[in-house]
Design a protein around this motif. Structure first.
Motif, PDB file in Angstrom:
ATOM      1  N   MET A  74       0.809  -1.214   0.000  1.00  0.00           N
ATOM      2  CA  MET A  74       0.000   0.000   0.000  1.00  0.00           C
ATOM      3  C   MET A  74       0.844   1.266   0.000  1.00  0.00           C
ATOM      4  SD  MET A  74      -3.081  -1.142   2.597  1.00  0.00           S
ATOM      5  CE  MET A  74      -4.245   0.078   1.950  1.00  0.00           C
ATOM      6  N   HIS A 117       1.680   8.581  -0.418  1.00  0.00           N
ATOM      7  CA  HIS A 117       0.700   7.604   0.036  1.00  0.00           C
ATOM      8  C   HIS A 117       0.479   7.765   1.536  1.00  0.00           C
ATOM      9  CE1 HIS A 117       1.986   5.836  -3.780  1.00  0.00           C
ATOM     10  NE2 HIS A 117       0.893   5.087  -3.759  1.00  0.00           N
ATOM     11  N   LEU A 119      -1.843   6.022   4.765  1.00  0.00           N
ATOM     12  CA  LEU A 119      -2.724   4.976   5.265  1.00  0.00           C
ATOM     13  C   LEU A 119      -3.055   5.281   6.722  1.00  0.00           C
ATOM     14  CD1 LEU A 119      -4.153   2.203   5.098  1.00  0.00           C
ATOM     15  CD2 LEU A 119      -1.971   1.161   5.759  1.00  0.00           C
ATOM     16  N   TYR A 273      -7.358   5.187   2.905  1.00  0.00           N
ATOM     17  CA  TYR A 273      -6.198   5.042   2.020  1.00  0.00           C
ATOM     18  C   TYR A 273      -6.207   6.196   1.021  1.00  0.00           C
ATOM     19  CZ  TYR A 273      -2.889   2.610  -1.108  1.00  0.00           C
ATOM     20  OH  TYR A 273      -1.808   2.263  -1.880  1.00  0.00           O
ATOM     21  N   MET A 289      -6.809   0.830  -5.683  1.00  0.00           N
ATOM     22  CA  MET A 289      -6.886   1.348  -4.323  1.00  0.00           C
ATOM     23  C   MET A 289      -7.986   0.679  -3.521  1.00  0.00           C
ATOM     24  SD  MET A 289      -6.182   5.445  -4.770  1.00  0.00           S
ATOM     25  CE  MET A 289      -6.415   5.693  -3.003  1.00  0.00           C
ATOM     26  N   LYS A 292      -6.946  -2.913  -2.433  1.00  0.00           N
ATOM     27  CA  LYS A 292      -6.000  -2.934  -1.317  1.00  0.00           C
ATOM     28  C   LYS A 292      -6.677  -2.552  -0.002  1.00  0.00           C
ATOM     29  CE  LYS A 292      -2.014  -1.841  -4.243  1.00  0.00           C
ATOM     30  NZ  LYS A 292      -1.000  -0.821  -4.594  1.00  0.00           N
ATOM     31  N   ALA A 293      -7.558  -1.549  -0.056  1.00  0.00           N
ATOM     32  CA  ALA A 293      -8.251  -1.124   1.168  1.00  0.00           C
ATOM     33  C   ALA A 293      -9.182  -2.215   1.679  1.00  0.00           C
ATOM     34  CB  ALA A 293      -9.023   0.164   0.906  1.00  0.00           C
TER      35      ALA A 293
END
Length: 307
Positions: A74, A117, A119, A273, A289, A292-293
């Motif tokens: 991520m 990025h 998170l 994210y 995205m 991945k989230a």
């Protein structure tokens, strides 16, 4: 002598009357005390029922809740850091909260040559202070508020359609049925009523003209593709939804934020994210995205089950 005998008989009689009175008092209960609403039932336990407590009484440590492999996927900028910087980035930064038993969080932010990025994860343990409302019910209400804040375009219930819409659909169905059952006109136009008779080809010309008109469709470049719009996630936890927002700058580049919120029992988890490209006119990929989230949200749900 007679006087002394009388005195002894009087004392004996008085003693017997006192013993009888005491015995009667000991064998007779107090009706008022037995009928009192405060009287406890046999066993001495109160009969008032209290709502069930939530499943979770503690929360996981958020900065240790995400594996390094997930962080690598991520936050691709981690690969560009040296070993010492990478190890520090893995540790994340804890969110400031007033009660770590009720709320915890952690964030990881890494910049690379291509994009920045971010998170962020958040755990909230909901507790009801009402004896008649369970922790789960209170958590469900809090989750509902989060859904309202996100303003998700949820699918409507057909039973809740407007009466005007239902009437229009019914009229359209009647017209379609009338066309289907009407006798077909022959080449000479026999059987056609004066009201519906038209010159040959006229109807086709109208339809052709209509199809040549430019379609008035406005595509929102910030909207996710079909199937990736903000929506409920039926397969995750007790309740869950995903939100996808894109903010476009004047240069054309866009910052996309994908948020997954889910509830399991009395705990609400948020995964946020965010990707900000550094190239002009570049927009982060929504599908990648979201995938991945959602994967991270699923891992956190499994981690909660071990708490």
């Amino acid at each position: 002598m007679a006087r002394k005998a009388y005195s002894r008989r009087a004392r004996v009689t008085g003693t017997l009357m006192l013993l009888v009175a005491l015995g009667a008092a000991g064998c007779t209960g107090d009706p008022a005390a037995e009928d009192s609403p405060d009287a406890k039932p046999a066993g001495g336990e109160a009969t008032t029922a209290r709502a069930e407590p939530g499943k979770y009484q503690t929360l996981p440590q958020p900065c240790r809740a995400v594996e390094t492999g997930t962080l690598d996927a991520m936050l691709p900028g981690l690969a560009q850091l040296d070993q010492e910087q990478r190890q520090k980035a893995y540790e994340g930064t804890s969110s400031v909260t007033y009660d770590s038993d009720r709320r915890t969080g952690c964030r990881w932010k890494v910049d690379s040559a291509d994009a920045g990025h971010l998170l962020r994860i958040d755990f909230e343990r909901v507790v009801s202070y009402s004896a008649s409302v369970s922790d789960d019910a209170r958590a469900q209400a809090v989750y509902g508020d989060r859904m309202k804040e996100a303003e998700l375009p949820l699918p409507s219930d057909p039973r809740e359609e407007q009466p005007e819409r239902r009437a229009d659909d019914s009229a359209k169905a009647d017209r379609d049925e009338a066309r289907a059952t009407a006798p077909a006109d022959d080449e000479a136009g026999q059987g056609a009523s004066p009201e519906t008779s038209e010159k040959p080809g006229k109807g086709k010309e109208k339809e052709a003209g209509k199809s040549e008109e430019p379609a008035d469709e406005t595509v929102d470049p910030s909207a996710p593709a079909e199937g990736l719009e903000p929506r409920l996630l039926r397969e995750l936890a007790d309740d869950a939804f995903i939100d996808d927002q894109l903010t476009t700058s004047s240069s054309g580049s866009g910052q996309r934020t994908v948020t997954v919120v889910f509830r399991t029992s009395n705990v609400i988890v948020t995964v946020e994210y965010e990707v900000q490209p550094k190239q002009v006119a570049e927009v982060p990929d929504s599908a990648s995205m979201q995938e991945k989230a959602r994967e991270l949200a699923g891992l956190l749900a499994e981690r909660l089950s071990d708490v």
